[in-house]
Design an enzyme around this catalytic site. Structure first.
Site, PDB file in Angstrom:
ATOM      1  CB  SER A 240      -0.897   0.008   1.232  1.00 49.60           C
ATOM      2  OG  SER A 240      -0.112   0.339   2.367  1.00 49.60           O
ATOM      3  CE  LYS A 241      -1.821   6.673  -2.732  1.00 51.49           C
ATOM      4  NZ  LYS A 241      -3.267   6.499  -2.538  1.00 51.49           N
TER       5      LYS A 241
END
Ligand code: GLU
Length: 470
Positions: A240-241
């Site tokens: 994810s980010k």
């Protein structure tokens, strides 16, 4: 006759093309190209609140950048509502789907009750056999999912996965606002588009048994499935980010070459012996699901960076010169729209590409070639531009002023002449000259640097260095 492979990439346009989506697209594309099949792009935009045209644009832009060309589409599910409704109608007529009049609040109450009593929280089938409509209520349409037996997914990557039908819900296929739902549109489209292999992330594995029942109800052959292993960050949680850039276009902005990212993406799950660097032709030739493991893949930014460097080293200087221009502008090494001699820039790039890991690094290393004025790094200046080097620099400047051939072959004897006259090592001349030309102590070979700078700039910079010593 061998069946023609038809595969699709089916992104939901609710965000940019990210690493996971790009890998799915790539695996579909490779499978199609390997088999001489057809690659279809289908935009799954039925979630109208979260889908945007800007994201569709961003996804296709990412695919263009990665050079993943599609043969059919892009199709948009929102253009196909009439098709889905006609299939719903057909299932209703055949008794394979039914109207359900249960209100949302009632369903919620029953769900809570089931939860409290420890029963499975699925639709209880109350409207399955209703004979008449319930006045004053707008129904949804539910799919009559078999409740006995098992459904087997023979996955090309995961192997045999068995689902117990009693766990499956009578899922809603048409909402009360007449809009079709996700699991239904996927199947209708895969049927309509004659998809032979469904290749997607393994977060969709649990949807597969539900979808298999719909294929069967429609009387269609079930495609082959390949569910790709998850991609994790270094901490083994889903990528994810938090783990850094996940959008494909962010990698373009950071100065990655598309073929480096492609090469990296393919290794997220797939392998071919110990080989790390693959040409596009090799990827197409070697690709198969037999070499896709079912263990999760870990995203490793350092390895991607290493691959990028390999691709920069191998790239044609002319192409790198084109690609580096926006980075030069971003770093204000050139002004926006400044005219550049591209053949010259390519020669400059050629001397530096061995050392750059990204186009951004390449751009910053080009600074001293392009700048009108350079500034000396303080320590380098102190150490190399001083009384000791002054006579060497003066003699060299004089000799270079008389030199007509500013190539490696022409420059070498000029330097040798000064070295011999003063009885010093080549480094004693080369290092001060390097500081004079680049401001620092690290650069490509000194003859290469001078060759790129040319006579006029070389003499100017030597003059400036000499004057700085005073
Ligand atoms: N639209 C789905 C997604 O973005 C893909 C569905 C599929 O490949 O079947 O995850």
């Amino acid at each position: 006759m061998k069946e023609q492979v038809r595969v699709r990439f089916a992104p939901s346009p609710t965000g940019h093309l990210h690493i996971g989506g790009a890998r799915t697209a790539l695996f579909n594309w490779l499978y199609a190209r390997h088999h001489g099949g057809t690659f279809i792009l289908r935009i799954e935009d039925t979630d109208r609140t979260r889908s945007t045209d800007a994201y569709i644009e961003a996804i296709t832009q990412g695919m263009h950048w990665l050079n993943l060309d599609w043969d059919e589409g892009p199709f948009r599910q929102t253009d196909r509502f009439a098709v889905y409704r006609s299939y719903v109608e057909r299932l209703l007529q055949e008794g394979k789907a039914y109207h359900c009049y249960c209100a949302v609040e009632e369903l919620e109450q029953r769900r809570q009750l089931a939860l409290a009593q420890g029963r499975p929280q699925k639709y209880d089938g109350r409207c399955r056999d209703l004979k008449e409509a319930v006045p004053g209520r707008v129904p949804v349409v539910r799919f009559r999912t078999p409740q006995q037996g098992e459904t087997v997914v023979d996955d090309l990557i995961r192997g045999r996965v068995v689902f117990d039908n009693s766990q499956l819900d009578d899922l809603i296929i048409l909402r009360s606002d007449n809009s079709p739902t996700y699991n239904f549109t996927v199947v209708v489209d895969d049927v309509d588009m004659r998809i032979t292999h469904v290749i997607r992330g393994d977060d969709h594995l649990n949807n597969t048994p539900k979808q298999i029942h719909i294929y069967k109800a429609l009387g269609y052959e079930i495609p082959k499935f390949a569910h790709l292993p998850m991609i994790l960050g270094a901490d083994k949680t889903r990528l994810s980010k938090r783990h850094g850039a996940t959008s494909v276009m962010a990698y373009e902005e950071m100065g990655y070459l598309p073929e480096a990212l492609t090469n990296y993406l393919v290794r997220l799950g797939w392998s071919h012996g110990d080989q790390e660097v693959f040409s596009r032709e090799e990827l197409i030739r070697f690709f198969s699901f037999e070499n896709v493991g079912n263990a999760a893949a870990v995203f490793n930014p350092e390895k991607l960076l290493w691959l990028n460097q390999q691709y920069i080293i191998a790239a044609a200087p002319g192409r790198l010169a084109e690609l580096v221009v926006p980075f030069l502008a971003k770093q204000q090494i050139i002004t926006e729209g400044q005219a550049l001699d591209m053949a010259w820039l390519a020669r400059a790039v050629k001397t530096l590409q061995e050392r750059a890991k990204t186009l951004g690094e390449l751009a910053s290393s080009l600074r001293y070639y392009i700048a009108e004025e350079i500034t000396f790094q303080e320590k380098a200046q102190e150490k190399f531009l001083n009384e000791k080097s002054l006579p060497l620099l003066k003699d060299l400047k004089e000799a270079l002023a008389a030199c007509a051939d500013f190539s490696h072959a022409g420059l070498e004897p000029v330097f040798k002449g000064v070295v011999e006259k003063h009885g010093v090592k080549l480094g004693a001349v080369a290092q001060p000259v390097r500081v004079a030309m680049t401001g620092g102590t690290e650069s490509p070979g000194i003859y290469e640097v001078l060759e790129v700078l040319g006579k006029e700039k070389t003499l100017q910079r030597l003059e400036k260095a000499i004057l700085s010593i005073g």
